[in-house]
Design an enzyme around this catalytic site. Structure first.
Site, PDB file in Angstrom:
ATOM      1  N   SER A  47       0.797  -1.231   0.000  1.00 37.08           N
ATOM      2  CA  SER A  47       0.000   0.000   0.000  1.00 37.08           C
ATOM      3  C   SER A  47       0.830   1.282   0.000  1.00 37.08           C
ATOM      4  O   SER A  47       0.263   2.375  -0.098  1.00 37.08           O
ATOM      5  CB  SER A  47      -0.952   0.018   1.204  1.00 37.08           C
ATOM      6  OG  SER A  47      -2.044  -0.847   0.970  1.00 37.08           O
ATOM      7  N   LYS A  64       0.105   3.729  -2.754  1.00 34.64           N
ATOM      8  CA  LYS A  64      -0.904   4.791  -2.700  1.00 34.64           C
ATOM      9  C   LYS A  64      -0.293   6.171  -2.493  1.00 34.64           C
ATOM     10  O   LYS A  64      -0.957   7.180  -2.744  1.00 34.64           O
ATOM     11  CB  LYS A  64      -1.924   4.490  -1.607  1.00 34.64           C
ATOM     12  CG  LYS A  64      -2.743   3.224  -1.891  1.00 34.64           C
ATOM     13  CD  LYS A  64      -3.768   2.962  -0.805  1.00 34.64           C
ATOM     14  CE  LYS A  64      -4.646   1.768  -1.142  1.00 34.64           C
ATOM     15  NZ  LYS A  64      -4.014   0.477  -0.807  1.00 34.64           N
ATOM     16  N   SER A  97      -6.540   3.210   3.755  1.00 35.46           N
ATOM     17  CA  SER A  97      -5.809   2.576   2.659  1.00 35.46           C
ATOM     18  C   SER A  97      -6.767   1.794   1.769  1.00 35.46           C
ATOM     19  O   SER A  97      -6.529   0.648   1.403  1.00 35.46           O
ATOM     20  CB  SER A  97      -4.718   1.642   3.196  1.00 35.46           C
ATOM     21  OG  SER A  97      -3.760   1.368   2.197  1.00 35.46           O
TER      22      SER A  97
END
Length: 387
Positions: free
Chosen positions: A37, A40, A97
């Site tokens: 993640s 992101k 997230s």
């Protein structure tokens, strides 16, 4: 350019002086790793680019496609055809997230997630992230989506320099959506002096990742750690790296290697116990050697200045991390492996059965019973919490 392949080793770390870009500490920092993640952060970088260019505003609403709504956890469970404001999307990406939100942003800016991933990689090259390739906007497993600790530190530095006016979003400790309140899983915020961002990440293939930044007395450092065996050990190690960084900045350069200041200081920072724990056989995101799954942390909302009612439930952190102990996360074969996901998971199960001294069928029956018990406990806890 030949694409890198992530190796079986997971641990990597880099600490940078954000004011001078001096590397204070580096270990496996140029080796290919899965970003999870942390991807992101680049998704948000391009969103901030678009806001600055006047292409979107914080109050604009983005439409949720069927593709976005179908993304696996962590997500906001957005419905196809619904809309989400740009600012809410930013907060959802930072704290929850949310994979569905990442795709909403990608499709809004790039038309399709695939085209947006190309833009992400192009931006990576513009920023000097020469060993990073993106294939999606969320960080969900893809063997071709790789990066390095060094590249991620450069990304954090670029975001701070180019989009500092939006950096405050990464400091938000919680995000409200509907009746839910999601806490930021970067537990160093508020606990370690000066830490004010920025992002955690987890998949089975990557292990527990953390990109963080801290400022003390007007001086800022960036620390990246990849491949932690658990969120707790990752957080503890990054805290050690941050403390060592500020200690190094307060002391003289190492006379034998002035280009790598603080060598002596960082020598006292221990490599995490079992740094390649993420490469162990895993089940539902947990190494078999742990034998004990951590429960999902559910609690009533605390009293705050914000509008939070007692019937709201706080789900801490990124579900890709929190739910790893109770449900399978999208998996990849161990990097470098020459067998399929199903074969890999079968080997994991066989290894666990041998370690427990039982047959595979007995082990699987135990796991099903444990999962059923955990589900009943979670359901009971949820009912009591709502009451």
């Amino acid at each position: 350019m030949v694409a890198q392949t992530a190796t079986a080793e997971k641990y990597a770390a880099l600490v940078m002086d954000a004011d001078t870009n001096e590397i204070l500490h580096s270990r496996n920092a140029d080796d290919a790793r899965y970003p999870a993640s942390l991807t992101k952060v680049m998704t948000l970088y391009l969103l901030f680019d678009a806001i600055n260019a006047g292409e979107v505003s914080l109050t604009d609403k983005m439409t949720v496609s069927r593709n976005a709504a179908a993304q696996p956890p962590s997500n906001l469970k957005l419905k196809a055809g619904s809309k989400i404001k740009v600012e809410d999307a930013i907060l959802a990406l930072v704290t929850k997230s949310a994979n569905d939100v990442a795709v909403v942003v990608a499709e809004h800016l790039g038309g399709t997630e695939k085209k947006f991933a190309v833009q992400m990689t192009e931006k990576a090259r513009d920023l000097g992230l020469n060993d990073t390739t993106f294939k999606n906007a969320s960080g969900l497993p893809n063997t071709a989506q790789v990066t390095t600790a060094y590249d991620l530190a450069l990304l954090a530095d670029a975001l701070l320099e180019q989009h500092g006016q939006y950096y405050h979003y990464f400091e938000n400790e919680k995000f409200s959506w509907g009746r839910m309140v999601y806490r930021n899983h970067n537990d160093l915020i508020g606990d370690v002096d000066g830490v004010d961002g920025i992002k955690t990440g987890y998949t089975r293939a990557s292990g527990f990742n953390l990109m963080t930044s801290a400022e003390r007395d007007g001086h800022r450092v960036i620390a990246v750690m990849l491949g932690g065996a658990t969120a707790k050990s990752r957080n503890a190690h990054v805290e050690d790296l941050v403390e060592a960084a500020f200690a190094a900045l307060g002391g003289p350069a190492d006379p034998t290697s002035p280009q790598l200041r603080g060598t002596t200081t960082f020598a006292s920072v221990q490599t995490p116990v079992n740094p390649n724990g993420a490469a162990e056989p895993m089940l539902n995101g947990q190494p078999f050697s742990s034998y004990k799954a951590e429960p999902v942390n559910l609690a009533l909302a605390e009293t705050t200045d914000e509008t939070v009612t007692e019937d709201m439930i706080i789900v801490e952190g990124d579900a890709a991390e929190d739910l790893a102990s109770v449900q399978p996360s999208p998996a990849l074969p161990a990097p470098g492996a020459s067998f399929s996901v199903s074969e890999y998971e079968a080997r994991q199960t066989a290894n666990a059965a041998r370690a427990a001294g039982v047959t595979v069928s007995e082990y699987e029956a135990r796991q099903k019973e444990r999962a059923a018990n955990a589900a009943r406990v979670a359901e009971y806890t949820l009912r009591q919490t709502r009451r």
